[in-house]
Design an enzyme around this catalytic site. Structure first.
Site, PDB file in Angstrom:
ATOM      1  N   CYS A   1       0.845  -1.194   0.000  1.00  6.88           N
ATOM      2  CA  CYS A   1       0.000   0.000   0.000  1.00  6.88           C
ATOM      3  C   CYS A   1       0.887   1.254   0.000  1.00  6.88           C
ATOM      4  CB  CYS A   1      -0.893  -0.010   1.242  1.00  6.88           C
ATOM      5  SG  CYS A   1      -1.855   1.505   1.446  1.00  6.88           S
TER       6      CYS A   1
ATOM      7  N   CYS B   1      -7.438  -0.656   1.083  1.00  3.61           N
ATOM      8  CA  CYS B   1      -6.505  -1.236   2.056  1.00  3.61           C
ATOM      9  C   CYS B   1      -7.257  -1.380   3.373  1.00  3.61           C
ATOM     10  CB  CYS B   1      -5.297  -0.316   2.220  1.00  3.61           C
ATOM     11  SG  CYS B   1      -4.216  -0.816   3.577  1.00  3.61           S
TER      12      CYS B   1
ATOM     13  N   CYS C   1      -8.105  -4.830 -10.305  1.00  4.72           N
ATOM     14  CA  CYS C   1      -7.654  -3.776 -11.211  1.00  4.72           C
ATOM     15  C   CYS C   1      -7.246  -2.600 -10.331  1.00  4.72           C
ATOM     16  CB  CYS C   1      -8.826  -3.435 -12.128  1.00  4.72           C
ATOM     17  SG  CYS C   1      -8.447  -2.189 -13.344  1.00  4.72           S
TER      18      CYS C   1
END
Ligand code: FE
Length: 146
Positions: free
Chosen positions: A65, A114, A137
């Site tokens: 992330c 996330c 995606c």
């Protein structure tokens, strides 16, 4: 291995709790992130298709992330979707990505974020490669390669 059935379950019931939760104000994220990463991850932006060479790179490694550094995807699950966005067919772990129904733009899509810091990552679709059939995606700006 997760399949679309698991994703539908996660949209309704949530995913297991993350190992840690990162909570910052919008102002704190703004200080921490570049303008384009802030727009994508904290304001649910979408980068232009084919804007990053990350789409066509398949070297081994882990993608984390961009906001909190939680490890999200392994390069071995990355594939060439020709969509213009980095695409993965499985997450690294079940509890690091959260799923929400997104009804903007006259469509119902599943948004992925996330699970540790709530960063917008992208969407997941049921048209990925076998055996899982999943296509995550993901905006390249919401990822950093470890
Ligand atoms: Fe995060």
């Amino acid at each position: 291995m997760l399949t679309w059935k698991n994703i539908e379950h996660f949209v309704k019931n949530g995913v297991p709790a993350p190992e840690n939760k990162v909570i910052k104000t919008e102002e704190e994220w703004k200080q921490l992130l570049s303008d384009d990463v802030f727009f994508i991850t904290r304001q649910s932006g979408t980068e232009h298709a084919f804007s990053s060479e990350m789409c066509s790179r398949f070297e081994p490694g882990i993608y984390a992330c961009a906001c909190c550094g939680t490890l999200l995807f392994d390069a071995s699950e990355k594939f060439d979707s020709r969509s213009g966005w980095p695409s993965f067919t499985q997450p690294l772990k079940e509890n690091t990505i959260a799923y929400t129904a997104d009804t903007t733009h006259m469509m119902t899509r599943i948004e992925v974020t996330c699970n540790c810091c709530d960063a917008h990552l992208g969407h997941v679709f049921p048209d990925g490669p076998k055996p899982s059939g999943l296509r995550y995606c993901i905006n390249s700006l919401s990822l950093k390669k470890e």
